[in-house]
Design a protein around this motif. Structure first.
Motif, PDB file in Angstrom:
ATOM      1  N   GLN A 128      21.128 -17.451  30.052  1.00  0.00           N
ATOM      2  CA  GLN A 128      20.572 -16.959  29.825  1.00  0.00           C
ATOM      3  C   GLN A 128      19.683 -17.295  28.289  1.00  0.00           C
ATOM      4  O   GLN A 128      18.230 -16.708  27.771  1.00  0.00           O
ATOM      5  CB  GLN A 128      22.271 -15.691  29.261  1.00  0.00           C
ATOM      6  CG  GLN A 128      22.241 -14.842  28.329  1.00  0.00           C
ATOM      7  CD  GLN A 128      21.484 -14.079  28.828  1.00  0.00           C
ATOM      8  OE1 GLN A 128      21.269 -13.744  30.646  1.00  0.00           O
ATOM      9  NE2 GLN A 128      21.654 -12.208  28.563  1.00  0.00           N
ATOM     10  N   GLN A 129      20.368 -18.660  27.871  1.00  0.00           N
ATOM     11  CA  GLN A 129      19.111 -18.890  27.076  1.00  0.00           C
ATOM     12  C   GLN A 129      17.589 -19.277  27.566  1.00  0.00           C
ATOM     13  O   GLN A 129      17.115 -19.295  26.605  1.00  0.00           O
ATOM     14  CB  GLN A 129      19.182 -20.648  26.665  1.00  0.00           C
ATOM     15  CG  GLN A 129      21.037 -20.659  25.947  1.00  0.00           C
ATOM     16  CD  GLN A 129      21.429 -21.719  25.707  1.00  0.00           C
ATOM     17  OE1 GLN A 129      20.636 -23.000  25.816  1.00  0.00           O
ATOM     18  NE2 GLN A 129      22.818 -22.210  25.115  1.00  0.00           N
ATOM     19  N   ARG A 130      17.272 -19.680  28.642  1.00  0.00           N
ATOM     20  CA  ARG A 130      16.734 -19.295  29.629  1.00  0.00           C
ATOM     21  C   ARG A 130      15.752 -17.906  28.784  1.00  0.00           C
ATOM     22  O   ARG A 130      14.167 -17.602  28.819  1.00  0.00           O
ATOM     23  CB  ARG A 130      16.297 -20.101  31.055  1.00  0.00           C
ATOM     24  CG  ARG A 130      15.070 -20.482  31.510  1.00  0.00           C
ATOM     25  CD  ARG A 130      14.649 -20.781  32.863  1.00  0.00           C
ATOM     26  NE  ARG A 130      15.341 -20.149  33.771  1.00  0.00           N
ATOM     27  CZ  ARG A 130      16.504 -20.222  34.614  1.00  0.00           C
ATOM     28  NH1 ARG A 130      16.994 -22.323  34.649  1.00  0.00           N
ATOM     29  NH2 ARG A 130      17.073 -20.142  35.359  1.00  0.00           N
ATOM     30  N   ALA A 131      15.927 -17.639  29.385  1.00  0.00           N
ATOM     31  CA  ALA A 131      15.250 -15.932  29.509  1.00  0.00           C
ATOM     32  C   ALA A 131      15.220 -15.460  28.441  1.00  0.00           C
ATOM     33  O   ALA A 131      13.952 -14.393  28.122  1.00  0.00           O
ATOM     34  CB  ALA A 131      16.228 -15.237  30.402  1.00  0.00           C
ATOM     35  N   THR A 132      16.343 -15.738  26.971  1.00  0.00           N
ATOM     36  CA  THR A 132      15.617 -15.267  25.758  1.00  0.00           C
ATOM     37  C   THR A 132      14.789 -15.980  25.430  1.00  0.00           C
ATOM     38  O   THR A 132      14.021 -15.771  24.845  1.00  0.00           O
ATOM     39  CB  THR A 132      17.233 -15.775  24.888  1.00  0.00           C
ATOM     40  OG1 THR A 132      18.097 -14.557  25.270  1.00  0.00           O
ATOM     41  CG2 THR A 132      17.488 -14.909  23.416  1.00  0.00           C
ATOM     42  N   GLY A 151      19.697  -6.164  27.683  1.00  0.00           N
ATOM     43  CA  GLY A 151      20.848  -5.085  27.707  1.00  0.00           C
ATOM     44  C   GLY A 151      21.976  -5.417  27.294  1.00  0.00           C
ATOM     45  O   GLY A 151      23.233  -6.186  27.394  1.00  0.00           O
ATOM     46  N   CYS A 152      21.952  -6.731  25.792  1.00  0.00           N
ATOM     47  CA  CYS A 152      22.985  -7.031  24.825  1.00  0.00           C
ATOM     48  C   CYS A 152      22.449  -6.993  23.837  1.00  0.00           C
ATOM     49  O   CYS A 152      21.960  -6.497  23.094  1.00  0.00           O
ATOM     50  CB  CYS A 152      22.459  -8.660  24.806  1.00  0.00           C
ATOM     51  SG  CYS A 152      21.659  -9.459  24.642  1.00  0.00           S
ATOM     52  N   SER A 153      23.321  -6.897  23.187  1.00  0.00           N
ATOM     53  CA  SER A 153      23.084  -7.223  21.256  1.00  0.00           C
ATOM     54  C   SER A 153      21.969  -8.374  20.893  1.00  0.00           C
ATOM     55  O   SER A 153      21.225  -8.976  20.852  1.00  0.00           O
ATOM     56  CB  SER A 153      24.315  -7.135  20.359  1.00  0.00           C
ATOM     57  OG  SER A 153      24.435  -8.410  20.176  1.00  0.00           O
ATOM     58  N   THR A 154      21.419  -7.752  19.905  1.00  0.00           N
ATOM     59  CA  THR A 154      21.141  -8.727  19.235  1.00  0.00           C
ATOM     60  C   THR A 154      21.407  -9.853  18.702  1.00  0.00           C
ATOM     61  O   THR A 154      20.571 -11.079  18.588  1.00  0.00           O
ATOM     62  CB  THR A 154      20.128  -7.647  17.542  1.00  0.00           C
ATOM     63  OG1 THR A 154      20.776  -7.948  16.809  1.00  0.00           O
ATOM     64  CG2 THR A 154      19.211  -6.891  18.256  1.00  0.00           C
ATOM     65  N   GLY A 155      22.264  -9.761  18.231  1.00  0.00           N
ATOM     66  CA  GLY A 155      23.096 -11.008  17.743  1.00  0.00           C
ATOM     67  C   GLY A 155      23.314 -12.125  18.039  1.00  0.00           C
ATOM     68  O   GLY A 155      23.055 -13.291  18.432  1.00  0.00           O
ATOM     69  N   THR A 156      23.834 -11.444  20.075  1.00  0.00           N
ATOM     70  CA  THR A 156      23.447 -12.551  21.116  1.00  0.00           C
ATOM     71  C   THR A 156      22.579 -13.203  21.575  1.00  0.00           C
ATOM     72  O   THR A 156      21.640 -14.339  21.710  1.00  0.00           O
ATOM     73  CB  THR A 156      23.904 -11.525  22.596  1.00  0.00           C
ATOM     74  OG1 THR A 156      24.972 -10.912  22.549  1.00  0.00           O
ATOM     75  CG2 THR A 156      24.253 -11.968  23.257  1.00  0.00           C
ATOM     76  N   VAL A 157      21.092 -12.235  21.413  1.00  0.00           N
ATOM     77  CA  VAL A 157      19.336 -12.588  21.145  1.00  0.00           C
ATOM     78  C   VAL A 157      19.871 -13.880  20.214  1.00  0.00           C
ATOM     79  O   VAL A 157      19.215 -14.807  20.400  1.00  0.00           O
ATOM     80  CB  VAL A 157      19.075 -11.553  21.306  1.00  0.00           C
ATOM     81  CG1 VAL A 157      17.559 -12.145  20.604  1.00  0.00           C
ATOM     82  CG2 VAL A 157      19.013 -10.638  22.318  1.00  0.00           C
ATOM     83  N   LYS A 158      20.031 -13.322  19.196  1.00  0.00           N
ATOM     84  CA  LYS A 158      19.789 -14.698  18.400  1.00  0.00           C
ATOM     85  C   LYS A 158      20.370 -16.338  18.335  1.00  0.00           C
ATOM     86  O   LYS A 158      20.527 -17.629  18.061  1.00  0.00           O
ATOM     87  CB  LYS A 158      20.171 -14.111  16.496  1.00  0.00           C
ATOM     88  CG  LYS A 158      19.128 -12.971  16.180  1.00  0.00           C
ATOM     89  CD  LYS A 158      20.053 -12.754  14.766  1.00  0.00           C
ATOM     90  CE  LYS A 158      19.507 -10.873  14.579  1.00  0.00           C
ATOM     91  NZ  LYS A 158      19.312 -10.871  13.108  1.00  0.00           N
ATOM     92  N   SER A 159      21.767 -15.430  18.917  1.00  0.00           N
ATOM     93  CA  SER A 159      22.570 -16.609  19.451  1.00  0.00           C
ATOM     94  C   SER A 159      21.965 -17.644  20.617  1.00  0.00           C
ATOM     95  O   SER A 159      21.500 -19.169  20.325  1.00  0.00           O
ATOM     96  CB  SER A 159      23.851 -15.846  19.535  1.00  0.00           C
ATOM     97  OG  SER A 159      24.923 -17.995  20.303  1.00  0.00           O
ATOM     98  N   THR A 161      18.982 -17.376  20.935  1.00  0.00           N
ATOM     99  CA  THR A 161      17.554 -18.354  20.994  1.00  0.00           C
ATOM    100  C   THR A 161      18.008 -19.625  20.022  1.00  0.00           C
ATOM    101  O   THR A 161      17.464 -20.227  20.370  1.00  0.00           O
ATOM    102  CB  THR A 161      16.980 -17.209  19.722  1.00  0.00           C
ATOM    103  OG1 THR A 161      16.655 -16.226  21.060  1.00  0.00           O
ATOM    104  CG2 THR A 161      15.733 -17.921  19.893  1.00  0.00           C
ATOM    105  N   SER A 162      19.195 -19.369  19.437  1.00  0.00           N
ATOM    106  CA  SER A 162      19.565 -20.687  18.387  1.00  0.00           C
ATOM    107  C   SER A 162      20.298 -21.892  19.375  1.00  0.00           C
ATOM    108  O   SER A 162      19.589 -22.642  19.324  1.00  0.00           O
ATOM    109  CB  SER A 162      20.455 -20.273  17.165  1.00  0.00           C
ATOM    110  OG  SER A 162      20.809 -20.915  16.408  1.00  0.00           O
TER     111      SER A 162
END
Length: 179
Positions: A128-132, A151-159, A161-162
């Motif tokens: 998931q981190q690799r995809a993000t 297909g997830c929230s922007t918060g999940t993307v930010k998390s 990514t971080s």
């Protein structure tokens, strides 16, 4: 009105042959980019090939609803990512066992070596981190676009990514100190 389609087949506009010709043209033009995305998601070129093919099979029946290339690219990337997640949930994947002897790695001229620099570190991230990280920094998508593809929230993307960038920083520091 008819036109010559792929491999000499006759295509009548408004039929499945017309749809298939458009899909074939799209895949021929975008395959290298889609395969790079599948490699970033899967982490290995062989799984990426299978992942891309399985995803394209899933996309074809919905092809007529995709009018713009940007929408098609996002839809196919999302399908690739979801297909990979689905494969990871399969029981036969969980039952895989590591072996004591690893096969010799196969290298391809058109891809970076897994051990080379930053790409090797990215391949070591969880899926998931690799995809993000790949969507955000390799494909150049925004947080919102990445969320839509995954297909997830922007918060999940930010998390993700971080966490992914923090892991890359740690690993890069470890490599620098070891070398």
């Amino acid at each position: 009105m008819t036109a010559e389609g792929h491999q000499g087949l006759r295509v009548v506009p408004g039929t499945d042959g017309d749809r298939d010709a458009g899909f074939t043209s799209y895949v021929a033009a975008r395959r290298p980019a889609l395969l790079r995305w599948a490699r970033a998601v899967a982490g290995d070129p062989h799984t990426a090939e299978d992942l891309l093919q399985a995803s394209l099979v899933r996309v074809l029946p919905h092809w007529e609803g995709l009018r713009e290339q940007a929408a098609a690219d996002a839809y196919v990337r999302r399908t690739i990512t979801r297909q990979h997640v689905s494969w990871q949930r399969q029981p036969w994947r969980r039952d895989e066992r590591p072996t004591e002897v690893l096969p010799e790695p196969v290298t391809h001229r058109d891809e970076p070596h897994a051990e080379d620099g930053l790409w090797g570190l990215v391949l070591g991230l969880p899926a998931q981190q690799r995809a993000t990280v790949a969507l955000r920094f390799y494909e150049g998508l925004s947080v919102a676009e990445t969320a839509a593809v995954l297909g997830c929230s922007t918060g999940t993307v930010k998390s993700n990514t971080s966490r992914g960038l923090a892991a890359l920083r740690r690993r890069a520091t470890d490599v620098a100190l070891a070398g």
